[in-house]
Scaffold this motif. Sequence first.
Motif, PDB file in Angstrom:
ATOM      1  N   THR A  83     -47.716  16.935 -37.491  1.00 13.73           N
ATOM      2  CA  THR A  83     -47.435  16.182 -38.719  1.00 13.73           C
ATOM      3  C   THR A  83     -47.209  17.142 -39.885  1.00 13.73           C
ATOM      4  N   ASP A  84     -46.239  16.810 -40.748  1.00 12.60           N
ATOM      5  CA  ASP A  84     -45.951  17.670 -41.891  1.00 12.60           C
ATOM      6  C   ASP A  84     -45.975  16.928 -43.223  1.00 12.60           C
ATOM      7  N   PRO A 107     -44.024  23.145 -50.771  1.00  6.51           N
ATOM      8  CA  PRO A 107     -45.017  22.078 -50.810  1.00  6.51           C
ATOM      9  C   PRO A 107     -44.593  21.006 -51.823  1.00  6.51           C
ATOM     10  N   VAL A 108     -44.728  19.760 -51.424  1.00  3.26           N
ATOM     11  CA  VAL A 108     -44.371  18.646 -52.307  1.00  3.26           C
ATOM     12  C   VAL A 108     -45.591  17.746 -52.477  1.00  3.26           C
ATOM     13  N   ILE A 163     -34.041  20.599 -43.332  1.00  3.69           N
ATOM     14  CA  ILE A 163     -32.818  20.145 -42.631  1.00  3.69           C
ATOM     15  C   ILE A 163     -33.086  18.890 -41.802  1.00  3.69           C
ATOM     16  N   LYS A 164     -34.364  18.632 -41.485  1.00  2.00           N
ATOM     17  CA  LYS A 164     -34.730  17.375 -40.817  1.00  2.00           C
ATOM     18  C   LYS A 164     -34.962  16.259 -41.835  1.00  2.00           C
ATOM     19  N   GLU A 165     -34.888  16.618 -43.114  1.00  2.00           N
ATOM     20  CA  GLU A 165     -34.988  15.682 -44.237  1.00  2.00           C
ATOM     21  C   GLU A 165     -36.322  14.938 -44.276  1.00  2.00           C
ATOM     22  N   ILE A 166     -37.412  15.675 -44.075  1.00  2.00           N
ATOM     23  CA  ILE A 166     -38.722  15.034 -44.061  1.00  2.00           C
ATOM     24  C   ILE A 166     -39.028  14.326 -45.374  1.00  2.00           C
ATOM     25  N   SER A 182     -42.473  21.250 -46.403  1.00  2.00           N
ATOM     26  CA  SER A 182     -41.046  21.279 -46.074  1.00  2.00           C
ATOM     27  C   SER A 182     -40.551  22.719 -46.034  1.00  2.00           C
ATOM     28  N   GLY A 183     -40.750  23.364 -44.882  1.00  2.00           N
ATOM     29  CA  GLY A 183     -40.076  24.631 -44.639  1.00  2.00           C
ATOM     30  C   GLY A 183     -38.597  24.347 -44.427  1.00  2.00           C
TER      31      GLY A 183
END
Length: 254
Positions: free
Chosen positions: A91-92, A112-113, A134-137, A128-129
């Motif tokens: 999980t991110d 970090p958001v 690019i996976k648009e988390i 969000s590395g």
Amino acid sequence: MNIKFYENNEKRMLGITLKDAERHENNNMALHVCQNRANILENRDILAQVLETDVKRFVCANQTHSAHFVHITQAEIGHGAFDAASAIPDTDALYTYEPNVVISSFTADCVPVLFYNEKTNLIGAIHSGWQGTIKEITFKLMQHLQANEDCDLQDVQVIIGPAISQEKFEVDSDVYEKFKALGYADAFMYFNEATNKYHIDNQLTVKTQCELAGIPSSNITIDPMCTFKSEDGFSHRQDRATGRHLSFIVRKED
């Protein structure tokens, strides 16, 4: 303890721990990259004292550069607080409505958001590395909150924390092509002919994802600190064995 607060008031606390030579392992907060588990637990305990809470109120994730997010309820409070094995798996991003819970994210160059919606008591943190970007988390989580959590994104406030700067984030064409495929990151990339490398601004790409989801630009703040260049920063690109910052957000309630 070296901590940067973005807010610290009667409603909430949010911020990020920074490098601190006076703390164990330079104030590393991550159990998955440490020399001694006891050092990290002591660092977390001191952070908890500053936040006027207890480490057992922390929630930590096993971050895998995914686009996965988890709604934290009472049952998950304390997961990952004292050992990596109990961290929320694969999980991110984490979000919750629970009060007095420390929602966390670990970074060392990644973005970090931290975000909250004061009207609904929603708080959350995203890691969000470049792979998560690019996976648009961030975009996907905000869409989820709007569709499934009755969250008006016009009411969401976002803080994008310290990360590696565009100057220092140099990549080859494979990563460049993945960012280009997003269709909205072109303005945040340039090519350096001298090094044959591309440079990407991950923070501005994440900011755009917030905007595309429906969060007003005026609700988004970016911390300009570069984790590579700053003495306060942990940088994985600079040192593969480096520690991690802990970004945190807590909603207070008596």
